[in-house]
Enzyme design. Structure first.
Site, PDB file in Angstrom:
ATOM      1  N   GLY C  72       0.829  -1.199   0.000  1.00  9.02           N
ATOM      2  CA  GLY C  72       0.000   0.000   0.000  1.00  9.02           C
ATOM      3  C   GLY C  72       0.860   1.243   0.000  1.00  9.02           C
ATOM      4  O   GLY C  72       1.898   1.315   0.668  1.00  9.02           O
ATOM      5  N   ALA C  76      -0.820   6.048   4.697  1.00  9.72           N
ATOM      6  CA  ALA C  76      -0.220   5.181   5.702  1.00  9.72           C
ATOM      7  C   ALA C  76       0.995   4.454   5.131  1.00  9.72           C
ATOM      8  O   ALA C  76       2.071   4.450   5.743  1.00  9.72           O
ATOM      9  CB  ALA C  76      -1.259   4.181   6.209  1.00  9.72           C
ATOM     10  N   HIS C 298     -21.805   8.507   4.431  1.00 11.14           N
ATOM     11  CA  HIS C 298     -21.725   9.959   4.300  1.00 11.14           C
ATOM     12  C   HIS C 298     -23.005  10.473   3.668  1.00 11.14           C
ATOM     13  O   HIS C 298     -23.440   9.947   2.648  1.00 11.14           O
ATOM     14  CB  HIS C 298     -20.513  10.286   3.414  1.00 11.14           C
ATOM     15  CG  HIS C 298     -20.043  11.682   3.555  1.00 11.14           C
ATOM     16  ND1 HIS C 298     -20.767  12.743   3.078  1.00 11.14           N
ATOM     17  CD2 HIS C 298     -18.933  12.207   4.128  1.00 11.14           C
ATOM     18  CE1 HIS C 298     -20.105  13.856   3.353  1.00 11.14           C
ATOM     19  NE2 HIS C 298     -18.986  13.557   3.993  1.00 11.14           N
ATOM     20  N   SER C 316     -18.604  17.823  -0.370  1.00 18.21           N
ATOM     21  CA  SER C 316     -18.236  18.221   0.990  1.00 18.21           C
ATOM     22  C   SER C 316     -19.467  18.431   1.861  1.00 18.21           C
ATOM     23  O   SER C 316     -20.486  18.963   1.443  1.00 18.21           O
ATOM     24  CB  SER C 316     -17.426  19.501   0.940  1.00 18.21           C
ATOM     25  OG  SER C 316     -17.321  20.005   2.245  1.00 18.21           O
ATOM     26  N   ARG C 363     -23.486  12.905  10.708  1.00 14.49           N
ATOM     27  CA  ARG C 363     -23.565  12.160   9.453  1.00 14.49           C
ATOM     28  C   ARG C 363     -24.540  10.992   9.493  1.00 14.49           C
ATOM     29  O   ARG C 363     -25.336  10.801   8.584  1.00 14.49           O
ATOM     30  CB  ARG C 363     -22.191  11.593   9.122  1.00 14.49           C
ATOM     31  CG  ARG C 363     -21.216  12.624   8.664  1.00 14.49           C
ATOM     32  CD  ARG C 363     -19.876  11.987   8.356  1.00 14.49           C
ATOM     33  NE  ARG C 363     -18.956  13.034   7.895  1.00 14.49           N
ATOM     34  CZ  ARG C 363     -17.687  12.830   7.570  1.00 14.49           C
ATOM     35  NH1 ARG C 363     -17.169  11.612   7.683  1.00 14.49           N
ATOM     36  NH2 ARG C 363     -16.926  13.809   7.155  1.00 14.49           N
ATOM     37  N   ARG C 472     -15.906   7.664  12.882  1.00 15.14           N
ATOM     38  CA  ARG C 472     -14.711   8.480  12.717  1.00 15.14           C
ATOM     39  C   ARG C 472     -15.094   9.939  12.527  1.00 15.14           C
ATOM     40  O   ARG C 472     -16.034  10.249  11.819  1.00 15.14           O
ATOM     41  CB  ARG C 472     -13.937   8.011  11.491  1.00 15.14           C
ATOM     42  CG  ARG C 472     -12.784   8.910  11.117  1.00 15.14           C
ATOM     43  CD  ARG C 472     -12.061   8.414   9.901  1.00 15.14           C
ATOM     44  NE  ARG C 472     -12.826   8.552   8.674  1.00 15.14           N
ATOM     45  CZ  ARG C 472     -12.907   9.662   7.943  1.00 15.14           C
ATOM     46  NH1 ARG C 472     -12.292  10.755   8.331  1.00 15.14           N
ATOM     47  NH2 ARG C 472     -13.601   9.683   6.830  1.00 15.14           N
TER      48      ARG C 472
HETATM   49  C1  LIG Z   1     -14.039  10.690  -1.119  1.00 16.06           C
HETATM   50  C2  LIG Z   1     -13.326  10.571   0.185  1.00 16.06           C
HETATM   51  C3  LIG Z   1     -13.007  11.709   0.914  1.00 16.06           C
HETATM   52  C4  LIG Z   1     -12.335  11.618   2.124  1.00 16.06           C
HETATM   53  N1  LIG Z   1     -12.044  12.762   2.798  1.00 16.06           N
HETATM   54  C5  LIG Z   1     -11.357  12.689   3.967  1.00 16.06           C
HETATM   55  C6  LIG Z   1     -10.994  13.870   4.664  1.00 16.06           C
HETATM   56  O1  LIG Z   1     -11.303  14.988   4.238  1.00 16.06           O
HETATM   57  N2  LIG Z   1     -10.286  13.761   5.804  1.00 16.06           N
HETATM   58  C7  LIG Z   1      -9.930  12.546   6.304  1.00 16.06           C
HETATM   59  O2  LIG Z   1      -9.280  12.521   7.317  1.00 16.06           O
HETATM   60  N3  LIG Z   1     -10.259  11.411   5.657  1.00 16.06           N
HETATM   61  C8  LIG Z   1     -10.966  11.447   4.504  1.00 16.06           C
HETATM   62  N4  LIG Z   1     -11.302  10.279   3.857  1.00 16.06           N
HETATM   63  C9  LIG Z   1     -10.803   8.987   4.353  1.00 16.06           C
HETATM   64  C10 LIG Z   1      -9.342   8.778   3.987  1.00 16.06           C
HETATM   65  O3  LIG Z   1      -9.096   9.300   2.699  1.00 16.06           O
HETATM   66  C11 LIG Z   1      -8.900   7.326   3.957  1.00 16.06           C
HETATM   67  O4  LIG Z   1      -9.352   6.692   5.069  1.00 16.06           O
HETATM   68  C12 LIG Z   1      -7.384   7.208   3.966  1.00 16.06           C
HETATM   69  O5  LIG Z   1      -6.866   7.953   2.923  1.00 16.06           O
HETATM   70  C13 LIG Z   1      -6.914   5.779   3.859  1.00 16.06           C
HETATM   71  O6  LIG Z   1      -5.505   5.772   3.658  1.00 16.06           O
HETATM   72  P1  LIG Z   1      -4.667   4.451   3.647  1.00 16.06           P
HETATM   73  O7  LIG Z   1      -3.268   4.847   3.474  1.00 16.06           O
HETATM   74  O8  LIG Z   1      -5.009   3.627   4.799  1.00 16.06           O
HETATM   75  O9  LIG Z   1      -5.154   3.622   2.375  1.00 16.06           O
HETATM   76  P2  LIG Z   1      -5.357   3.999   0.846  1.00 16.06           P
HETATM   77  O10 LIG Z   1      -5.021   5.380   0.557  1.00 16.06           O
HETATM   78  O11 LIG Z   1      -6.696   3.492   0.480  1.00 16.06           O
HETATM   79  O12 LIG Z   1      -4.266   3.137   0.108  1.00 16.06           O
HETATM   80  C14 LIG Z   1      -4.373   1.778  -0.107  1.00 16.06           C
HETATM   81  C15 LIG Z   1      -3.123   1.304  -0.805  1.00 16.06           C
HETATM   82  O13 LIG Z   1      -3.052  -0.080  -0.753  1.00 16.06           O
HETATM   83  C16 LIG Z   1      -2.793  -0.616  -2.028  1.00 16.06           C
HETATM   84  N5  LIG Z   1      -3.429  -1.914  -2.070  1.00 16.06           N
HETATM   85  C17 LIG Z   1      -4.675  -2.244  -1.672  1.00 16.06           C
HETATM   86  N6  LIG Z   1      -4.863  -3.552  -1.830  1.00 16.06           N
HETATM   87  C18 LIG Z   1      -3.729  -4.053  -2.318  1.00 16.06           C
HETATM   88  C19 LIG Z   1      -3.313  -5.356  -2.694  1.00 16.06           C
HETATM   89  N7  LIG Z   1      -4.098  -6.399  -2.550  1.00 16.06           N
HETATM   90  N8  LIG Z   1      -2.073  -5.518  -3.183  1.00 16.06           N
HETATM   91  C20 LIG Z   1      -1.234  -4.467  -3.323  1.00 16.06           C
HETATM   92  N9  LIG Z   1      -1.584  -3.221  -2.961  1.00 16.06           N
HETATM   93  C21 LIG Z   1      -2.814  -3.022  -2.479  1.00 16.06           C
HETATM   94  C22 LIG Z   1      -3.328   0.368  -2.981  1.00 16.06           C
HETATM   95  O14 LIG Z   1      -2.645   0.269  -4.195  1.00 16.06           O
HETATM   96  C23 LIG Z   1      -3.039   1.665  -2.266  1.00 16.06           C
HETATM   97  O15 LIG Z   1      -1.736   2.062  -2.568  1.00 16.06           O
HETATM   98  C24 LIG Z   1     -11.981  10.361   2.638  1.00 16.06           C
HETATM   99  C25 LIG Z   1     -12.308   9.220   1.924  1.00 16.06           C
HETATM  100  C26 LIG Z   1     -12.997   9.316   0.722  1.00 16.06           C
HETATM  101  C27 LIG Z   1     -13.404   8.062   0.018  1.00 16.06           C
END
Ligand SMILES: Cc1cc2nc3c(=O)[nH]c(=O)nc-3n(C[C@H](O)[C@H](O)[C@H](O)COP(=O)(O)OP(=O)(O)OC[C@H]3O[C@@H](n4cnc5c(N)ncnc54)[C@H](O)[C@@H]3O)c2cc1C
Ligand code: HEM
Ligand code: HEM
Ligand code: SF4
Ligand code: F3S
Ligand code: FES
Lengths: 212, 247, 674
Positions: C72, C76, C298, C316, C363, C472
């Site tokens: 990923g 994170a 949402h 938003s 929400r 959240r």
């Molecule tokens: C439209 C939208 C708006 C949002 N707005 C906000 C906000 O304003 N503020 C806030 O705090 N949060 C917000 N969130 C929530 C937040 O964006 C996410 O919870 C957060 O970005 C998740 O980050 P992450 O690094 O955990 O995973 P992600 O960013 O989802 O990354 C997942 C990664 O894992 C990889 N991956 C997944 N499965 C596999 C696999 N099987 N093999 C190899 N790679 C894989 C993908 O390629 C990707 O790189 C929003 C969410 C959405 C949908």
């Protein structure tokens, strides 16, 4: 960068050259005096024709550099897109920007002919005298097809300068905001019209007999 | 509405491809362009033909995954990404030609998918500010004038989609490059590495085989984020400055 | 709605976690309770410092011999990989996109919280901690949440130093706004593209390490199996999505940062390819899955227009500040032009039911009420599968009051986006909105160190369950992702790695061969099933079941029905799915088939979890547990625990392990918005 600097040198040169040509309106002697003056400029520091030779050298080197850069860019483009699109529809670019390369080639061909015509070969198509620049000029442009060649070349020149000036400003990094960008474009159009327009006056007026 | 499609099909990067015609009868104007392709794919699957491969992920215009040449225009007729283009921009009976981005540094992987890792390598060549985690001073230690911050933001919106390359007659990535150079170059944090960054990134750009910019301006017109042409001027300015400084 | 509200007998005394009902009986097996053993005791403020100090340090010279896999590249994953690379470990980073920069985090709009108190409005680490606990409806761990609030401050410093162009004031200092109904302004933002800017910052830091040679990126690689050798996570099996090659990578430790699984609902605001596969495969290898039923829905998304719909777009929440939400009073008006519906024929239902908060209720409440009115047949917009799913969000009053220009300057870009997607002009016609799945609080169970129940398997970001409890707060997911990746994981993982490097795993170790074989046979099976239905059609149907029965309101009957439906559909899927093409090339149907197969198993577990939890908390609303006036009702005496599920095998009931939640520093309260 090399392209931009040499290109801008050309712009300066043609600007001066055009000014000179316009002396044809002042008649036979003024023009010949200008042609002579070209050769005596810088005397006595430089030998007769010294300035002219320096200018020629600079221009020649520039030309080589300019054409070399053009060829490099062209080849890079061919390598960067060896597979062409089936369909292409430009969104925003000017006609002149797409004609830089073929326009440049046109100019190169023109230049060769032009030099044969006036400097190196001094070909008088009407068979008249070739050692009097003014008469050479008049005789040349009395011929309609020669004038036409010149006018086509001036068209190519106008487009080349229009895009060239804007492009060179951008290449030199002078257009860092929207206003500067507009100014560069306006300057391009302005110089293109003045230069190509100015050059065209002589052949046209000669053809129609105002200058004779 | 009814639509005829002419789509580039290519099994993989080594075998040759060709345009293939398809007809779709029931296209709603509320569909996004990619949903229209989804419908085509469902149709193909039921007919036992392999679906058309194309990239997309967010379908919100922000991840930069999607990108198709639609009727000769990168991302199609509107100023937006392919995923945000809707079928109401077309008319009943239209014929739509769909091709992948064409640039040698972006080889076609299959059908409409291309490999854009060249962009990552350009970023790796210097598109960052070197600061190790935990080594940062307080965020308020260096104020940034609002205009600078805004301008940095404007150009930082680049999504790395590659439309600029696809649209540029020279196959140049100067707009993408210029956007990053300007983003980091506007900020005080980005000054220390400014010279080196531009030299290395341009070097990588040329190494990847992108064409040289002759300031045609198709890139900015195709850019879904409307990155302005002055970033290229900025790129050149910084490059010349760096060369002057002896890099 | 079954009338069981008052059946709950509060006079009966039970031990903590002892439930009065056992709704999910027959679907699961009781297991031993679990505990987070890593959180040090003592005062909250000292825990993290203590843990960092106690965690062993791997000697720098040794780090070059220690390898880490990070799956990923979202906030994170990218932040973790970059930081671990800087520390000198050998890092391999994986993502399924063509570039790390495209991870789903890029889509986050609103902002990121941090207890900087730059506004001097009384914010503090403690207040952020408190708000997060309360927002999570008292279903998260105090220790984790406090640490999150603590390191939030460093995140902003780090991002600014990287060149993230946060919004600034004229004085050149950072701007903040208040977000999601919180009373202090602690949200940092970069217009509506905060996630993008933060991710690009992390991505650039990652690419810097790629250039430095400490990180290697494997893009277009999908993890399909976890390799567990002698009880430790030692590697992953991936499919190269371009060549189709099944490859094995080994390391001393594996980090999952693979994001959330909201796409189990088919339609959600998540990216098209977001999936649960990485987490689920780890779950099948022994990692516990915690609170899978907690999903956040949402309220302000653009409604579905037809069966072709592939995903939903979030708008938003700030729109609710000025827009008024309504539907027609009578369903005969539903297909009328809204501008022709008289004022007295409109039902401003949120203002009617919640006069104090009106359109600004949280929400989950706004979402649930929208579903209710649509289920009553008073929804608006196009009919999809016989129901109109949409309510009006009307700005005409606001435009009249503030002027069109004011509205334009506040919401211009959102209005434009809406117009582009729907083809309607929201300045003229009221917008239509509908709730959509947005985020999942559930995920793999981790301890204070973010380590799962499989030693050597760490989980960060949305993929873990750790910090948000049952709900959240807005702008806290980005904070968690970066906190985990930049600051927490790099400090806790070293404790585990100090024992390494572990013995090299031979290529032909039985566990490796078994994992490879599992992947290969799965791929082959999809390709040879030769059925009649496309993968997408199954996914859509699964999504409908989940949305209907495990969405905004869950009931005992509905959940039982859903479990049956899912089981039936899953069986049909494995018999009748059609995946064309080959395994040795790009094959998007094949990729989807694997993801959907895992969603089936996850969906079932979500329903079982929801069935077991006969209380309403945060994003989980059980019809049987509400107050007389329809508000969510928590049962702290019975359900103040984390439900962590253990996989037993296909067709075997999962085991429920409970982690009791105790609140030493915050008092538990029921929320009320009337
Ligand atoms: C439209 C939208 C708006 C949002 N707005 C906000 C906000 O304003 N503020 C806030 O705090 N949060 C917000 N969130 C929530 C937040 O964006 C996410 O919870 C957060 O970005 C998740 O980050 P992450 O690094 O955990 O995973 P992600 O960013 O989802 O990354 C997942 C990664 O894992 C990889 N991956 C997944 N499965 C596999 C696999 N099987 N093999 C190899 N790679 C894989 C993908 O390629 C990707 O790189 C929003 C969410 C959405 C949908
Ligand atoms: C003699 C033959 C010439 C040839 C073959 C030639 C060719 C070219 C080519 C191929 C370019 C490439 C840039 C582009 O495609 O946009 C170019 C740029 C340019 N040319 Fe010429 N050209 C010639 C003469 C001239 C003359 C006579 C002038 C001036 C009047 C001139 C001025 C410029 C300028 C200013 C540029 C822009 C430089 C830049 O992009 O930075 N050129 N030329
Ligand atoms: C209608 C337009 C033009 C006319 C009438 C014209 C006329 C002339 C004349 C009379 C000379 C000879 C001067 C001399 O030897 O004393 C000359 C030389 C020259 N012209 Fe032009 N010219 C025209 C356009 C151009 C253009 C467009 C270019 C460049 C792109 C050009 C480039 C030159 C050069 C390089 C020389 C050689 C100067 C030298 O002797 O070194 N001319 N021109
Ligand atoms: S500059 Fe524009 S067109 Fe080019 S990659 Fe960035 S967003 Fe796409
Ligand atoms: S279209 Fe190409 S030539 Fe330069 S200005 Fe844009 S990169
Ligand atoms: S799919 Fe993400 S920008 Fe189009």
């Amino acid at each position: 960068m090399l392209m931009a600097v040499t290109g801008l040198l050309f712009v300066l040169y043609v600007l001066a050259h055009m000014y000179g040509n316009l002396k044809a309106f002042s008649g036979h002697d003024a023009f010949n005096e200008y042609a002579h003056h070209l050769r005596t400029l810088g005397e006595p520091v430089l030998p007769h024709g010294g300035f002219l030779w320096i200018a020629r050298a600079v221009l020649l080197v520039s030309l080589v550099v300019h054409v070399y850069a053009a060829v490099v860019l062209w080849r890079r483009k061919e390598r960067a897109r060896s597979q062409k699109y089936v369909m292409r529809k430009p969104k925003n670019s000017t006609f002149s920007s797409h004609w830089m390369r073929w326009g440049g080639v046109t100019l190169l061909l023109f230049l060769i002919w032009h030099l044969l015509n006036f400097t190196v070969g001094k070909i008088n198509v009407q068979g008249g005298p070739t050692d009097d620049p003014y008469d050479l000029l008049v005789d040349s442009f009395d011929t309609w097809w020669l004038t036409l060649i010149y006018l086509v070349a001036m068209g190519a020149l106008a487009m080349h300068i229009r895009h060239g000036v804007w492009s060179a400003s951008q290449t030199l990094g002078l257009t860092n905001n929207a206003r500067a960008r507009r100014n560069a474009n306006v300057l391009g159009v302005l110089l293109a019209t003045v230069i190509a327009g100015g050059f065209s006056l002589v052949p046209i007026f000669t053809l129609f007999g105002v200058i004779s | 509405m009814r639509i005829t499609l002419k789509i580039w099909r290519q099994p993989n990067s080594t075998e040759p491809g060709a345009m293939v015609d398809y007809a779709l009868d029931d296209v709603s104007e509320d569909m996004s362009f990619l949903e229209m392709l989804d419908v085509l794919n469902e149709q193909l699957i039921s007919a036992g033909e392999e679906p058309v491969a194309f990239d997309s992920d967010c379908r919100e215009g922000i991840c930069g995954s999607c990108g198709l040449m639609i009727n000769g225009q990168a991302h199609g007729p509107e100023v937006t990404t392919t995923c945000q283009l809707h079928m109401r921009s077309f008319q009943d009976g239209d014929e739509i030609v769909i091709e992948p981005w064409r640039a040698d540094p972006f080889p076609v992987l299959k059908d409409l998918m291309v490999d854009r890792r060249a962009f990552d390598r350009m970023i790796a060549a210097g598109g960052y500010i070197s600061v190790n985690t935990g080594a940062a001073p307080d965020a308020h230690a260096v104020p940034v004038p609002k205009e600078k911050a805004d301008r940095a933001f404007d150009v930082a919106t680049c999504i790395g989609c590659g439309a600029c390359v696809a649209a540029c007659p020279n196959g140049s990535a100067s707009l993408f490059l210029g956007a990053k150079i300007t983003h980091l170059g506007e900020l005080p944090q980005g000054q220390a590495e400014r010279d080196l960054r531009v030299v290395n990134m341009v070097g990588q750009h040329d190494l990847e085989g992108f064409g040289g910019c002759t300031n045609i301006g198709e890139c900015t017109a195709a850019c879904p984020k409307e990155i302005p042409l002055d970033v290229i001027s900025r790129l050149n300015w910084d490059l010349h400055a760096a060369l002057r400084h002896g890099h | 709605m079954p009338d069981t509200t008052n059946a709950y007998d509060s006079s009966h005394t039970r031990g903590p976690g002892e439930q009065e009902y056992d709704d999910a009986a027959g679907y699961y097996v009781h297991g031993d309770p679990i505990q987070d053993t890593k959180a040090p005791g003592g005062p909250l403020e000292e825990m993290w410092g203590t843990r960092q100090f106690e965690a062993k340090i791997a000697n720098p010279a040794n780090r070059r011999r220690l390898s880490i896999i990070v799956v990923g590249t979202g906030l994170a994953g990218a932040s973790a990989a970059a930081t671990l690379g800087e520390a000198g470990y050998v890092v391999k980073s994986f993502c399924y996109q063509d570039s790390p920069r495209r991870a789903h985090s890029i889509a986050a709009q609103g902002g990121i919280n941090a207890a900087k108190n730059y506004k001097g409005d009384g914010d503090s680490v403690y207040r952020l901690f408190y708000d997060t606990i309360k927002g999570g409806d008292y279903r998260s761990r105090e220790s984790n949440v406090y640490r999150l609030a603590e390191v939030s401050v460093n995140i902003i410093d780090q991002c600014v130093a990287q060149g993230v162009p946060f919004a600034r004031e004229y004085g050149g200092l950072l701007d903040n706004r208040s977000f999601g109904g919180v009373q202090v302004s602690r949200t940092f933002y970069a217009r509506g593209q905060t996630g993008q800017q933060l991710l690009i910052g992390a991505y650039q830091a990652l690419e810097r390490q790629v250039a430095a040679g400490t990180v290697r990126c494997y893009t277009r690689h999908e993890m399909l199996e976890l390799v567990v050798v002698d009880g430790r996570a030692r590697g992953i099996i991936v499919r190269d999505l371009v060549t189709g090659e099944i490859e094995t990578y080994f390391a001393d430790v594996v980090v999952l940062a693979s994001g959330g699984y909201g796409n189990v609902f088919y339609l959600s605001t998540n990216a098209m390819n977001s999936n649960v596969t990485a987490s689920w495969r780890a779950h099948r290898k022994g990692a516990l899955m915690a609170n899978p039923c907690y999903t956040q829905i949402h309220p302000t998304c653009i409604p579905v227009t037809g069966t072709h719909q592939s995903k939903l777009t979030l708008m938003s929440e700030s729109l609710r500040n000025d827009g008024r939400i309504w539907v027609p009073k009578s369903n005969s008006d539903c297909d009328k032009d809204p501008r022709e519906i008289a004022e007295e024929d409109r039902d401003y239902y949120l203002e009617r039911i919640y006069p104090a908060f009106g359109n600004l209720v949280p929400r989950d409440i706004a979402s649930r009420q929208a579903k209710n009115v649509c289920d009553e047949g008073r929804g608006v917009g196009p009919e999809v599968d016989g129901v109109r799913r949409g309510v009006y969000l009307d700005f005409s009053d606001a435009i009249e009051r503030l002027g069109r220009d004011a509205i334009e300057s506040k919401y211009g870009n959102l209005f434009d986006m809406y117009a582009r997607i729907t083809g309607e002009d929201p300045y003229e016609v009221p917008m239509r909105i509908y709730p959509a799945v947005h985020y999942v609080m559930g995920g793999l169970w981790v301890d204070y160190d973010l380590q799962s129940t499989i030693p050597g398997l760490f989980v960060t970001g949305e993929a873990n369950f750790s910090d948000h409890g049952a709900n959240r707060l807005g702008a806290s997911a980005l904070m968690q992702g970066l906190a985990d990746g930049y600051f927490v994981l790099p400090n806790t993982i070293r404790d585990y790695l100090a024992e390494g490097p572990f013995e090299k795993v031979p290529d032909d170790h039985p566990a490796v061969l078994e994992a490879q074989e599992a992947v290969r046979s799965r791929v082959q099976k999809f390709l040879t099933t030769n059925g009649t239905r496309s993968v997408d059609s199954y996914h859509r149907e699964l999504g409908n079941i989940m949305w209907e029965y495990c969405g905004m309101e869950r009931t005992e009957d509905g959940l039982r029905k859903a479990i049956d439906l899912i089981r039936g559909l899953r069986e049909d899927f494995h018999r009748n799915v059609r995946v064309l093409g080959t395994a040795e090339s790009i094959n998007q149907s094949l990729e989807k088939a694997g993801r959907v197969a895992d969603f089936f198993e996850l969906g079932e577990l979500m329903c079982i979890d929801a069935l077991n939890r006969r209380e309403s908390c945060g994003g989980h609303f059980r019809g049987e547990s509400q107050t007389d006036d329809g508000e969510a009702l928590r049962h702290d005496d019975q359900y103040a625990y984390v439900a962590a599920w253990e996989w037993q095998g296909e067709d075997q009931d999962p085991v429920l392990h409970k982690e009791n939640l105790t609140y030493e520093f915050v008092e538990m309260k029921q929320r009320s918005y009337k």
